[in-house]
Write a protein that holds these residues in place. Structure first.
Motif, PDB file in Angstrom:
ATOM      1  N   THR A 266      -1.946  -3.503  -8.602  1.00  0.00           N
ATOM      2  CA  THR A 266      -1.159  -4.065  -7.498  1.00  0.00           C
ATOM      3  C   THR A 266      -0.782  -5.520  -7.797  1.00  0.00           C
ATOM      4  OG1 THR A 266      -3.176  -4.680  -6.288  1.00  0.00           O
ATOM      5  CG2 THR A 266      -2.206  -2.532  -5.808  1.00  0.00           C
ATOM      6  N   MET A 270       2.983  -7.041  -8.321  1.00  0.00           N
ATOM      7  CA  MET A 270       3.371  -8.172  -7.482  1.00  0.00           C
ATOM      8  C   MET A 270       3.922  -9.316  -8.336  1.00  0.00           C
ATOM      9  SD  MET A 270       0.972 -10.564  -5.027  1.00  0.00           S
ATOM     10  CE  MET A 270       0.038 -11.153  -6.451  1.00  0.00           C
ATOM     11  N   GLN A 275       6.906  -8.022  -5.398  1.00  0.00           N
ATOM     12  CA  GLN A 275       6.585  -7.204  -4.238  1.00  0.00           C
ATOM     13  C   GLN A 275       5.072  -7.056  -4.110  1.00  0.00           C
ATOM     14  OE1 GLN A 275       8.390  -5.332  -1.598  1.00  0.00           O
ATOM     15  NE2 GLN A 275       6.255  -5.397  -0.986  1.00  0.00           N
ATOM     16  N   LEU A 277       1.587  -5.597  -3.005  1.00  0.00           N
ATOM     17  CA  LEU A 277       1.123  -4.265  -2.630  1.00  0.00           C
ATOM     18  C   LEU A 277      -0.291  -4.380  -2.085  1.00  0.00           C
ATOM     19  CD1 LEU A 277       2.194  -2.338  -5.861  1.00  0.00           C
ATOM     20  CD2 LEU A 277       3.459  -2.437  -3.716  1.00  0.00           C
ATOM     21  N   GLU A 347       0.368   0.627  -0.345  1.00  0.00           N
ATOM     22  CA  GLU A 347       1.328   0.160   0.670  1.00  0.00           C
ATOM     23  C   GLU A 347       2.257  -0.887   0.056  1.00  0.00           C
ATOM     24  OE1 GLU A 347       1.293  -3.637   3.223  1.00  0.00           O
ATOM     25  OE2 GLU A 347      -0.349  -2.347   3.892  1.00  0.00           O
ATOM     26  N   ALA A 348       3.582  -0.729   0.296  1.00  0.00           N
ATOM     27  CA  ALA A 348       4.585  -1.735  -0.063  1.00  0.00           C
ATOM     28  C   ALA A 348       5.491  -1.889   1.148  1.00  0.00           C
ATOM     29  CB  ALA A 348       5.387  -1.314  -1.284  1.00  0.00           C
ATOM     30  N   TRP A 350       8.039  -4.684   3.831  1.00  0.00           N
ATOM     31  CA  TRP A 350       8.792  -5.930   4.043  1.00  0.00           C
ATOM     32  C   TRP A 350       8.374  -6.469   5.404  1.00  0.00           C
ATOM     33  CZ3 TRP A 350      11.836  -8.385   7.523  1.00  0.00           C
ATOM     34  CH2 TRP A 350      12.527  -9.519   7.072  1.00  0.00           C
ATOM     35  N   ALA A 382      10.771  -1.945  -2.511  1.00  0.00           N
ATOM     36  CA  ALA A 382       9.457  -1.571  -1.985  1.00  0.00           C
ATOM     37  C   ALA A 382       9.027  -0.197  -2.470  1.00  0.00           C
ATOM     38  CB  ALA A 382       9.478  -1.627  -0.455  1.00  0.00           C
ATOM     39  N   ALA A 385       8.419  -0.156  -6.294  1.00  0.00           N
ATOM     40  CA  ALA A 385       7.202  -0.877  -6.647  1.00  0.00           C
ATOM     41  C   ALA A 385       5.972  -0.030  -6.375  1.00  0.00           C
ATOM     42  CB  ALA A 385       7.128  -2.186  -5.868  1.00  0.00           C
ATOM     43  N   ALA A 386       5.946   0.652  -5.220  1.00  0.00           N
ATOM     44  CA  ALA A 386       4.804   1.518  -4.910  1.00  0.00           C
ATOM     45  C   ALA A 386       4.717   2.686  -5.894  1.00  0.00           C
ATOM     46  CB  ALA A 386       4.921   2.016  -3.474  1.00  0.00           C
TER      47      ALA A 386
END
Length: 827
Positions: A266, A270, A275, A277, A347-348, A350, A382, A385-386
């Protein structure tokens, strides 16, 4: 933000031989301040990848010792052969088959530590198996550095461990949150060097794999606080799987401590994409996830072990048991990834930047995640990225991705019309349309031509690009501020310092020439300062403007008088050994009106009208310029010529007169009794009948409370109350001789000499050129309770020579006026 050069090079085509310092210089040209360039210490000699073939535990020693045979590749064995090398090692965190870093004999490690073959523990140690700390690439020293299983045996280990990888450390301003990622900095580096950039995050977002099943039930109650929430579930993860070395190296180079595989992944995503996480232990979640504001009285034990009482403004991720994560800031302890977690929910999201910023400051809980969320992250990546984090978790920890939930939408930024003439109008330099479009596209914008303008759609990570001026700034920044013309604007006639500013400078220069030192004191006061001055309860100087967030809790109000700060400066200098002080200050004071209205609400979508500005101005307190001075000790020093002379109230009054003379205003001095001055040694300084300040000796109680020497003196004048004189006119010099007359009058002792002087001047009329007091006498021939004042009069006519009779007539008229107004009698 720390950016390893090798990580940047994966996303941007750096020219061959580009160094970390050159990248830092390029980023500096486009507006990023460099805090440092970190180059690992050099290792000289052979540093190779080896694989452990055998391990023999040696006994009979005070500490555990292992005799290892290590295959270091063809040509790296003893005498240049292929045979394994025997190496003594005390670490126990590696096993047979592990790939390690071996320093061969002759290698010099950081710190000047040279490796040699030596006899020890009954064996010949022919090299050294190295730890991270010994290699100079980190601080870990508890065990040997174990490389990934696919590290090629016999290869140079420097590239694998990052021994030659420079790190650029940048200070990222709050308006450029996208630069808190390798993705953002690589884009900026590509634009600065004008080389291609590859956006892996955008490519993965466009090719996002479909998922048949949702990862977890998710409900977003507060859509303003959470525009998008993505969850990806990975089941069957090996909880004991370690993070691969390349991943740990990247995370550590970015300044983040390696913890576990899930957490490291994560953090890697990031830093790479910007992003943040969060990983939940899905087995410890109770029911569906709800994104909402905290409820009254709700608490959460965060990952740092602290129980936090949540505020109603805090965004939280909750399940049926309550809040399980402080959204965008820190996760909760109840769903923390542990050593037995095999079911991970990533979890990702905004989150609203303002809400995250308030939460982080309210709980004094800054984190790498909140630092990015409060500057706004890219909502478009998002899901990608997840998914990317989940793929890495499956690759290195096993298991499978079983579902994805994506709630919310990606906000679409409005397009901006940019006239092609706007960059030249704002910067003074012409840009070709192709250059404008190219530079904006380098930053991620979509540009289409529309005649004499460009339609620019800002990228999803740049919500700050909302006006043509914003786009022009980006074009000028990326194309190079150094290329903007430097043209000194012509000063229009009539500008410069105002008459008031010129007067203030003349007064400051004159006081400095008189031996005073100018200081800048603390511009805030508290009730204790006004109490020490002895100001009565109803004094106007006690009505002050109080700050909502003062720098000093004991002094929360704007100063209504300069004396507290000036006296504090004097006391500070006295405490450090000074004895004779003469300090002055020219500064604003803030005087609230008794009926001051509340400030009006001004529009933000247009310039306020003149009437709105007048209403705003009328709601502000008065802010006149004052001059103040404090005198302590001797004004004339002692020496071989005789004793010194201590400062007296007369010196303070004379300084006030000097201020008036420089300002071109005749000041009137009369007796007064005003705090904080001594009631018997205080003078009111007036222009006509209008008081503009006071001067004299400070009250003994004030000196005692502040710790000033006895009989210290002070003055304070309102400079804005001094009228600006008319333009100076040259004096008319009479060519005729003056008549000098002396006159002595007896007046009651309570009558100020200034009143007698004014009466004589008024009574003498236009022929009386000057009046000067030159003697004060009490004693024989003067009645008790009276005083004799002797004045020198100069009488002159501009157009003729006066006769003796005319001069005596002027003198008698002056004495008569003094008798009528002050009771003076001719002596």
């Amino acid at each position: 933000m720390r950016a390893p050069l090798s990580w940047l090079a994966e996303d941007v085509d750096l020219p061959a031989g580009t160094t970390a310092q050159q990248v830092a210089d390029a980023l500096l040209r486009v507006g990023f301040e460099t805090e440092g360039v970190h180059i690992p210490p050099a290792t000289e000699g052979l540093l190779v990848v080896g694989v452990v073939r055998t391990i023999e535990e040696l006994t009979g020693f005070k500490k555990p010792i292992r005799w290892c045979t290590v295959d270091v590749g063809p040509g790296n064995g003893p005498d240049g052969g292929d045979a394994p090398r025997g190496i003594i090692c005390g670490a126990r965190n590696f096993a047979v088959g592990d790939h390690v870093v071996v320093a061969l004999p002759g290698t010099v490690l950081p710190g000047g530590f040279e490796i040699a073959s030596r006899q020890t523990y009954g064996h010949v140690s022919d090299g050294m198996i190295c730890s991270v700390r010994e290699l100079g690439i980190g601080t870990e020293h508890e065990g040997i550095l174990v490389l990934d299983p696919d590290a090629p045996v016999g290869a140079d280990a420097r590239g694998l461990i990052g021994a030659d990888d420079g790190v650029v450390e940048l200070a990222v301003t709050p308006d450029r949150g996208y630069a808190l990622s390798i993705r953002g900095l690589a884009r900026e580096t590509g634009a600065a060097l004008d080389v291609p950039f590859r956006d892996e995050a955008a490519a993965r977002s466009a090719a996002l794999p479909a998922r048949e099943h949702p990862a977890w039930p998710v409900t977003v109650e507060d859509e303003q606080g959470c525009a998008r929430f993505v969850a990806v579930r990975v089941q069957g993860v090996d909880p004991s799987a370690p993070s691969p070395w390349w991943l740990r190296r990247r995370v550590q180079a970015a300044g983040i401590r390696s913890i576990s595989l899930a957490v490291d992944i994560t953090n890697y995503v990031m830093v790479g994409w910007g992003q943040p996480l969060h990983a939940f232990d899905a087995g410890r979640l109770r029911g569906g996830i709800t994104v909402r504001r905290a409820r009254p009285g709700e608490t959460l034990r965060t990952l740092d072990g602290t129980v936090r009482r949540l505020a109603g403004d805090d965004l939280v991720v909750a399940d049926e048991s309550g809040a399980v994560s402080l959204a965008g800031v820190m996760g909760g302890e109840s769903t923390e990834i542990s050593g037995s977690t095999d079911d991970v929910l990533l979890e990702a999201a905004w989150w609203d930047p303002a809400a995250i910023s308030r939460t982080a400051r309210r709980h004094k809980l800054p984190s790498e995640a909140s630092r990015r969320f409060e500057r706004a992250v890219d909502p478009a990546v998002a899901a990608a990225a997840a998914e990317y984090a989940a793929e890495l978790l499956v690759r290195y920890g096993g298991g499978e991705i079983t579902g994805r939930t994506d709630v919310g939408r990606v906000p679409v930024l409005p397009s901006v019309q940019l006239p092609l003439s706007e960059p030249e109008r704002l910067t003074g330099r012409s840009y070709e349309p192709a250059v404008i479009a190219h530079r904006l596209e380098q930053l991620g914008a979509v540009v289409t031509s529309a005649g004499r303008s460009l339609t620019v759609l800002p990228p999803s990570w740049r919500p700050d690009l909302s006006r043509p001026a914003d786009l022009v700034e980006e074009v000028a920044r990326v194309d190079g501020y150094d290329d903007l013309p430097s043209v000194l604007p012509a000063a229009p006639p009539g500008t410069g310092l105002t008459a008031e500013q010129q007067r203030h400078r003349r007064i400051a220069a004159d006081l400095a020439s008189a031996g005073l030192t100018e200081v800048l004191s603390f511009p805030f006061v508290g009730s204790a300062d006004l109490d020490r001055l002895g100001l009565p309860a109803g004094d106007a100087r006690r009505r002050s403007a109080t700050l909502s967030n003062p720098l000093d809790a004991d002094r929360p109000a704007m100063a209504t008088t300069l004396l507290p700060g000036l006296i504090d400066a004097a006391v500070r200098n006295l405490s450090r050994g000074a004895r004779d002080l003469a300090l002055f200050e020219i500064a604003q004071v803030v005087l609230p009106r008794a009926d001051q209205p509340a400030p009006p609400a001004l529009p933000v979508d247009r310039r306020p009208t003149d009437a709105e500005l007048r209403r705003l101005s009328s709601s502000l307190p008065l802010q006149p310029q004052h001059v103040a001075a404090v005198l302590c000790g001797d004004v004339d020093p002692a020496g071989w010529w005789g004793p010194g002379r201590a400062a007296s109230w007369g010196d303070a009054v004379e300084l006030a007169r000097r201020v008036g003379a420089v300002a071109g205003v005749e000041l009137r001095v009369t007796a007064a009794s005003v705090a904080p001055w001594h009631p018997g040694r205080c003078a009111r300084i007036s222009v006509g009948d209008w008081p503009v300040g006071y001067a004299g000796e400070l009250h003994p109680a004030v000196c005692e409370r502040y710790g000033l020497p006895p009989r210290s003196c002070a003055l304070e004048l309102d400079l804005d109350a001094l009228p600006l004189p008319a333009p100076p006119r040259g004096p008319r010099i009479s060519p005729f001789p003056p008549v000098r007359l002396d006159v002595a009058v007896v007046v009651p002792a309570a009558v100020p000499a200034g009143d007698v002087t004014a009466a004589l001047r008024d009574g003498g009329g236009p022929l009386l050129e000057s009046v000067r007091l030159f003697d004060v006498y009490t004693g024989d021939q003067v009645p008790e309770g009276s005083v004799s004042l002797a004045f020198a009069l100069v009488v002159r006519a501009p157009d003729r020579t006066l006769t003796a009779a005319e001069a005596v007539q002027v003198r008698d008229a002056a004495v008569a006026a003094a008798q009528d107004r002050t009771g003076a009698t001719l002596r």
